[in-house]
Design an enzyme around this catalytic site. Sequence first.
Site, mmCIF file in Angstrom:
data_model
loop_
_atom_site.group_PDB
_atom_site.id
_atom_site.type_symbol
_atom_site.label_atom_id
_atom_site.label_comp_id
_atom_site.label_asym_id
_atom_site.label_seq_id
_atom_site.Cartn_x
_atom_site.Cartn_y
_atom_site.Cartn_z
ATOM 1 N N ASP A 87 0.822 -1.220 0.000
ATOM 2 C CA ASP A 87 0.000 0.000 0.000
ATOM 3 C C ASP A 87 0.853 1.265 0.000
ATOM 4 O O ASP A 87 0.437 2.307 0.511
ATOM 5 C CB ASP A 87 -0.956 0.021 1.207
ATOM 6 C CG ASP A 87 -1.780 -1.243 1.315
ATOM 7 O OD1 ASP A 87 -2.451 -1.587 0.326
ATOM 8 O OD2 ASP A 87 -1.746 -1.892 2.376
ATOM 9 N N LYS B 143 0.727 4.706 -8.451
ATOM 10 C CA LYS B 143 0.955 6.074 -8.930
ATOM 11 C C LYS B 143 2.268 6.174 -9.704
ATOM 12 O O LYS B 143 2.328 6.812 -10.766
ATOM 13 C CB LYS B 143 0.971 7.042 -7.748
ATOM 14 C CG LYS B 143 1.132 8.493 -8.166
ATOM 15 C CD LYS B 143 0.865 9.423 -7.005
ATOM 16 C CE LYS B 143 0.872 10.862 -7.474
ATOM 17 N NZ LYS B 143 0.414 11.788 -6.435
ATOM 18 N N HIS C 139 -4.127 -1.836 -6.189
ATOM 19 C CA HIS C 139 -3.465 -0.612 -6.639
ATOM 20 C C HIS C 139 -4.527 0.418 -7.005
ATOM 21 O O HIS C 139 -5.526 0.086 -7.647
ATOM 22 C CB HIS C 139 -2.576 -0.868 -7.861
ATOM 23 C CG HIS C 139 -1.355 -1.669 -7.553
ATOM 24 N ND1 HIS C 139 -0.470 -2.090 -8.521
ATOM 25 C CD2 HIS C 139 -0.864 -2.122 -6.382
ATOM 26 C CE1 HIS C 139 0.511 -2.771 -7.951
ATOM 27 N NE2 HIS C 139 0.286 -2.805 -6.657
#
Length: 426
Positions: free
Chosen positions: A19, A24, A47
Site C-alpha cells: 500500500d 501512482k 493498486h
Amino acid sequence: MTKSVEGLVSVVLGAQWGDEGKGKLVDLLSESCSVVCRCQGGNNAGHTVVAGGQEYFFHLLPSGIVNPNVLAVIGNGVVVNLQALFQEIDEAVCKGLLDVSSRLRISDRCHLVFDIHQEIDRMEEELRGENSLGTTKKGIGPTYSSKVTRNGLRVCDLMGDWVQFTAKYKELVKYVKRRYPKLGINVEESLEKLSGMVCDSVILINKLVKSKQANILVEGAQSCMLDIDFGTYPHVTSSNCSVGGVCTGLGLSPSRVGRVYGVIKAYTTRVGSGPFPSELLDGIGEFIQKKGCEWGVTTKRKRRIGWLDTVVIRYAHIINDFNALALTKIDVLDDLEEVKIAKAYIDPETGRELDSFPSDSSVLNHVVVVYETLPGWKTSTHGCRVYEELPTAAKVFVETVEKLLNIPIRWIGTGASRDSIIIRSV
C-alpha cells in the site's frame, strides 16, 4: 521516466508492507512504456490510480493499463481468479478505459483460483483463531499450495480438453478432501472471453526484450516485507514480492533486469496481523489513518499506522538494490508538530543495536526502536510539483530519509491525483 538501458526491464517494487502507492509511480512511468507486466500475487493485491478525474482500483490488471498505448501482461507467477478478472475488466471499461481486452495478455501458465481455494483460506483462518494471519481470504495461499504440491490447474488446462480439465479439477477436490463445489463461472463464456488474451507470456516478453523496441515496466504487488522468503514470516503473502519474483514470475533472465525502483510512504502502514516495530497506537496514528484514508483497497480493513522505518527499508534495499525511491503521501504529515523516523533497533536484553533485520518475528515484536525526531512543517505540501516549493522542514525530512538510507529519492508524492508529484533530478 529515466531512459531505460536498451533491452532491459524496469521494475517498481514496494519496500514496506504494501500500500505504498506503487500504482501512482507505475502510472507515471508507463507514459513512456509500451508494455507493463504483473509477475506475482493475485487479486489480493490492490493498486489505486487517479487519472482524468476517475479513480481506478486494480487487483489483477496491471495498473499501467490506464495508459491507452500500453500492452498489459499478466505473467506466469500470477494466480488468476477468472470471475474477479472479468469483473475488473468490465469495471475498467465502464469507467472509460479503452480496448482493455485487446490490450491484455494472460500467461497460459498462470494457475487458477477456484472457490475451493477461497473456502480453504477462510476455514484455515477460522481455525487459527486469535493467531490468524489476517489473509484477504481470496484463496491466494491455497492456490499457491496447489501449485507447489503439483495438483493445481492452469489457464492452459482450461483452454485445452474440457474432459481432462474436469478430471484434473476432481483430483484437486479429492486431494484437499473437500466437497466438489461449483466453479462459480460460466465456463463457455469464460473460454470465449479468454481466447484472445491467452498467450505464452515467456516467449512474448523475451521476444519484446530482445527486439530492444519495447520499453517494459514490471509492477510488483504487495511488498518486500510480505515476501514469502524475506518478509515477516509467517505474516506474509504466498509469493515472492522482491526482485527475484520478477524473473520467476515472467520467465526473465536476471541479466534482463535493469533499473529497480522502490516505493515507500512518508510513514508506514500494515494490513492484518504481524510485527510492526514503529506502530502508533495513539491519537497521532489515528489522525494519520483518517487523513491518509488508510483503508485496504482489497480488504476494506483499517490499516495499522506507524512512523517511517528506515531499518525496514534498508533491509529491502539489501534484497532489491534499488536505484532510486519514490516517497509518497508526504502531504498526510503536513499538520503534525513533529515527525519521527525509525533509524535503529535495540535488543532489550543486551542493550545493543541489532546489526541485521531479525528473521524471527518474536524477536521483532520486542525490539526497542530508536527514532530521529524532526520538527513538522505545519504548511500544506498538497499538490506541490517543484521541490523548492516544499517547506524547509519538509525538505529536511526528505533529505534525512535519504541520508539514513543512502538511496536517492527521485519522486515525492504530494496528493492523490496523478500530477501531484515532484520529480527530482537526483
